[in-house]
Design a protein around this motif. Sequence first.
Motif, PDB file in Angstrom:
ATOM      1  N   LEU A  46       0.828  -1.212   0.000  1.00 44.60           N
ATOM      2  CA  LEU A  46       0.000   0.000   0.000  1.00 44.60           C
ATOM      3  C   LEU A  46       0.862   1.261   0.000  1.00 44.60           C
ATOM      4  CD1 LEU A  46      -2.833  -1.101   2.447  1.00 44.60           C
ATOM      5  CD2 LEU A  46      -2.984  -0.846  -0.043  1.00 44.60           C
ATOM      6  N   GLN A  78       2.082   1.984  -3.477  1.00 41.91           N
ATOM      7  CA  GLN A  78       1.006   2.564  -4.281  1.00 41.91           C
ATOM      8  C   GLN A  78       0.748   4.016  -3.876  1.00 41.91           C
ATOM      9  OE1 GLN A  78      -1.814  -0.534  -3.282  1.00 41.91           O
ATOM     10  NE2 GLN A  78      -1.732  -1.332  -5.370  1.00 41.91           N
ATOM     11  N   SER A 109       1.179   7.452  -6.068  1.00 46.33           N
ATOM     12  CA  SER A 109       0.154   8.511  -6.155  1.00 46.33           C
ATOM     13  C   SER A 109       0.750   9.866  -5.819  1.00 46.33           C
ATOM     14  CB  SER A 109      -1.000   8.218  -5.188  1.00 46.33           C
ATOM     15  OG  SER A 109      -1.689   7.076  -5.575  1.00 46.33           O
ATOM     16  N   GLU A 169      -3.640  13.674   2.800  1.00 49.91           N
ATOM     17  CA  GLU A 169      -4.808  13.348   1.970  1.00 49.91           C
ATOM     18  C   GLU A 169      -4.681  11.937   1.396  1.00 49.91           C
ATOM     19  OE1 GLU A 169      -5.540  16.209  -1.143  1.00 49.91           O
ATOM     20  OE2 GLU A 169      -5.335  17.887   0.245  1.00 49.91           O
ATOM     21  N   GLN A 225      -7.101   8.760   2.271  1.00 52.42           N
ATOM     22  CA  GLN A 225      -7.807   8.057   1.194  1.00 52.42           C
ATOM     23  C   GLN A 225      -7.482   6.567   1.201  1.00 52.42           C
ATOM     24  OE1 GLN A 225     -10.109   9.752  -0.780  1.00 52.42           O
ATOM     25  NE2 GLN A 225     -10.703   7.642  -1.168  1.00 52.42           N
ATOM     26  N   PHE A 226      -6.221   6.218   1.392  1.00 48.45           N
ATOM     27  CA  PHE A 226      -5.834   4.810   1.420  1.00 48.45           C
ATOM     28  C   PHE A 226      -6.459   4.086   2.607  1.00 48.45           C
ATOM     29  CE2 PHE A 226      -3.113   5.506  -2.061  1.00 48.45           C
ATOM     30  CZ  PHE A 226      -2.662   4.276  -2.513  1.00 48.45           C
ATOM     31  N   ARG A 227      -6.555   4.764   3.731  1.00 42.98           N
ATOM     32  CA  ARG A 227      -7.158   4.127   4.911  1.00 42.98           C
ATOM     33  C   ARG A 227      -8.667   3.933   4.732  1.00 42.98           C
ATOM     34  NH1 ARG A 227      -3.853   3.383   9.364  1.00 42.98           N
ATOM     35  NH2 ARG A 227      -1.801   4.326   9.176  1.00 42.98           N
ATOM     36  N   VAL A 228      -9.310   4.809   3.968  1.00 41.09           N
ATOM     37  CA  VAL A 228     -10.741   4.664   3.692  1.00 41.09           C
ATOM     38  C   VAL A 228     -10.972   3.566   2.648  1.00 41.09           C
ATOM     39  CG1 VAL A 228     -12.718   5.812   2.596  1.00 41.09           C
ATOM     40  CG2 VAL A 228     -11.388   7.011   4.341  1.00 41.09           C
ATOM     41  N   ASP A 229     -10.129   3.541   1.614  1.00 41.11           N
ATOM     42  CA  ASP A 229     -10.338   2.637   0.486  1.00 41.11           C
ATOM     43  C   ASP A 229      -9.844   1.213   0.707  1.00 41.11           C
ATOM     44  OD1 ASP A 229     -11.422   4.765  -0.868  1.00 41.11           O
ATOM     45  OD2 ASP A 229      -9.676   5.107  -2.149  1.00 41.11           O
ATOM     46  N   ASN A 230      -9.034   0.978   1.733  1.00 40.81           N
ATOM     47  CA  ASN A 230      -8.431  -0.339   1.958  1.00 40.81           C
ATOM     48  C   ASN A 230      -8.737  -0.834   3.367  1.00 40.81           C
ATOM     49  OD1 ASN A 230      -6.573  -0.692  -0.557  1.00 40.81           O
ATOM     50  ND2 ASN A 230      -6.217   1.390   0.149  1.00 40.81           N
ATOM     51  N   ASP A 231      -8.870  -2.133   3.484  1.00 38.75           N
ATOM     52  CA  ASP A 231      -9.082  -2.747   4.792  1.00 38.75           C
ATOM     53  C   ASP A 231      -7.725  -2.852   5.489  1.00 38.75           C
ATOM     54  OD1 ASP A 231      -9.730  -4.253   7.000  1.00 38.75           O
ATOM     55  OD2 ASP A 231     -10.309  -6.046   5.862  1.00 38.75           O
TER      56      ASP A 231
END
Length: 163
Positions: free
Chosen positions: A31, A34, A38, A48, A52-58
Motif C-alpha cells: 500500500l 502505491q 500517487s 490526503e 484516502q488509502f485508509r478509507v479505500d483499503n481494509d
Amino acid sequence: MSQNDGTGQKPQPGKKAPSGKTLARRQARTLAMQALYSWHMAGQSLNEIEAQFRVDNDFAAVDGAYFHEILHGVPRQKTEIDGAFESLLDRPLEEIDPVELSILRLSTYELKNRIDIPYRVVINEGIELAKVFGATDGHKFVNGVLDKLAPRLRADEVRANKR
C-alpha cells in the motif's frame, strides 16, 4: 490442498509460510508503494493520500504504523534517498518508470533506516513488488540497483552474509 500465505503465492518447499507480522508488513509495503506512486504522480498532500488509502483499503491485516512511517519517511528523505541510488542507474532519474522509482525509494528508505530488516528481505520485497506492479522486466532492474546499493548502505551486513 495447497497452502497460501495471503500474498497469492505458495510457500516454497522447505520454507515456512510468513507470519502474521510479516504479512502485515508486506501489506503495508504494498500500500505504501502505491501511495508513494500517487504522491509522485499527483503531488497530493501525504495526509490526503494516507486518509484516502485508509478509507479505500481494509487495514485490519496491515501494519498501519509501518505504512505511515514509509509514506511520510520517503518524501521527507527524498533528496537523500534519490542520491543514494542515482549513480547506479543506467538512465536519468526522470526516465525511470514511476512504479519502479517508487519501489526503489521505498526499498532505499528501508535499507537506510530499518536495519532491523535484513537487507536480503528488503531486496526480495522490492523485487516482489516490481513483479506485481512494475513493467515486464522491472523486477530485474530493481534487483540490479538494490544489489549494488546494499553493499553501500549495509557494508558490514553484506560482508557478514558472504562469509
